[in-house]
Design an enzyme around this catalytic site. Sequence first.
Site, PDB file in Angstrom:
ATOM      1  N   PRO A   1      45.976  68.396 -69.069  1.00 24.92           N
ATOM      2  CA  PRO A   1      44.884  67.306 -69.011  1.00 24.92           C
ATOM      3  C   PRO A   1      44.126  67.397 -70.584  1.00 24.92           C
ATOM      4  CG  PRO A   1      44.204  69.231 -67.715  1.00 24.92           C
ATOM      5  CD  PRO A   1      45.579  69.520 -67.876  1.00 24.92           C
TER       6      PRO A   1
ATOM      7  N   ARG B   1      62.203  53.013 -67.389  1.00 30.59           N
ATOM      8  CA  ARG B   1      62.458  51.450 -66.985  1.00 30.59           C
ATOM      9  C   ARG B   1      62.446  50.865 -68.418  1.00 30.59           C
ATOM     10  NH1 ARG B   1      57.725  48.715 -67.653  1.00 30.59           N
ATOM     11  NH2 ARG B   1      58.254  47.011 -66.172  1.00 30.59           N
TER      12      ARG B   1
ATOM     13  N   GLU C   1      46.365  77.670 -64.005  1.00 31.14           N
ATOM     14  CA  GLU C   1      45.316  77.256 -65.047  1.00 31.14           C
ATOM     15  C   GLU C   1      45.842  76.962 -66.466  1.00 31.14           C
ATOM     16  OE1 GLU C   1      41.524  77.109 -64.729  1.00 31.14           O
ATOM     17  OE2 GLU C   1      42.606  77.021 -62.692  1.00 31.14           O
TER      18      GLU C   1
ATOM     19  N   ASP D   1      55.573  42.825 -69.749  1.00 30.75           N
ATOM     20  CA  ASP D   1      54.815  43.519 -68.882  1.00 30.75           C
ATOM     21  C   ASP D   1      53.390  43.602 -69.410  1.00 30.75           C
ATOM     22  OD1 ASP D   1      56.675  44.843 -67.685  1.00 30.75           O
ATOM     23  OD2 ASP D   1      57.054  46.661 -69.030  1.00 30.75           O
TER      24      ASP D   1
HETATM   25  N1  ADE Z   1      48.108  68.697 -65.544  1.00 28.63           N
HETATM   26  C1  ADE Z   1      47.067  68.771 -64.795  1.00 28.63           C
HETATM   27  N2  ADE Z   1      46.245  67.472 -65.015  1.00 28.63           N
HETATM   28  C2  ADE Z   1      46.974  66.812 -65.697  1.00 28.63           C
HETATM   29  C3  ADE Z   1      46.953  65.389 -66.341  1.00 28.63           C
HETATM   30  N3  ADE Z   1      45.903  64.544 -66.091  1.00 28.63           N
HETATM   31  N4  ADE Z   1      48.039  64.904 -67.074  1.00 28.63           N
HETATM   32  C4  ADE Z   1      49.056  65.551 -67.279  1.00 28.63           C
HETATM   33  N5  ADE Z   1      49.341  66.966 -66.838  1.00 28.63           N
HETATM   34  C5  ADE Z   1      48.246  67.490 -65.922  1.00 28.63           C
END
Ligand code: ADE
Length: 247
Positions: free
Chosen positions: A88, A153, A115, A168
Amino acid sequence: MIFHVITIFPDYFSSPLKYGVIAKAISSGKLEVNLVDLRQFTTDKHRTTDDRPYGGGAGMVMIPGPLSKAIESVKKEKTDLEVILFSPAGRLFNHELAQELAKKKELVLICGRYEGVDQRIIDGYVDMELSIGDYVLTGGEPAAIVVIDAIGRLLPSVLGCDQSAKNDSFATGLLEHPQYTRPRTFMDMDVPQVLLEGNHKEIEKWRRRKSLELTAKRRPDLLKKAKLSAKDIEYLKGIGSKKDEKE
Ligand code: ADE
């Protein structure tokens, strides 16, 4: 193109890769997904892939040993292979980045769990950390599916010309215009007359305007980067002043 996906859940991928355009791309050899089971690179009888974080705190961290061996097993002597870790905290994935990555020959996708992964794996191997959105997933596997689909794609001749990726949403910098098909009337709603008349210039004009309207309403941030003609800008100003009148 080859995706090497390092995961503790290789079976997670069997169903999503079995359908539609992506399945066809795989069966025709345009796309290859090599699932690498991280547990095969563990050395203990419990096939451990995680441990408690140094310094304490909640959750578990993926240990570096098996990850390193898994990455090395696909890297071998290859030099043109990009290593991506899902996180994230990574760079936000979008259409532009999908197009950029679609030019690569091979990508290694590391699916983190728990984590996160030991920082030394990131420092030693990872070229790019990638996030698919501002939310937290339970692991990188769903992100890998999204990335394989979005890049797959775009590969040469994966989409037929009737499904071309050129129009697209995002490829043009704008959201795509609405689409209609048969029947002409549904729930008392008619297909816009212009789409029935066969005047291609007028249809293109209508579609462009609908794209501009939708983008201005839903994603005004995209307008700043989109390639707009003088006519587009004039039309957008018109929409803006109509909105001002209403307010
Ligand atoms: N792992 C946990 N959350 C994620 C996200 N938003 N994008 C990519 N990998 C992740």
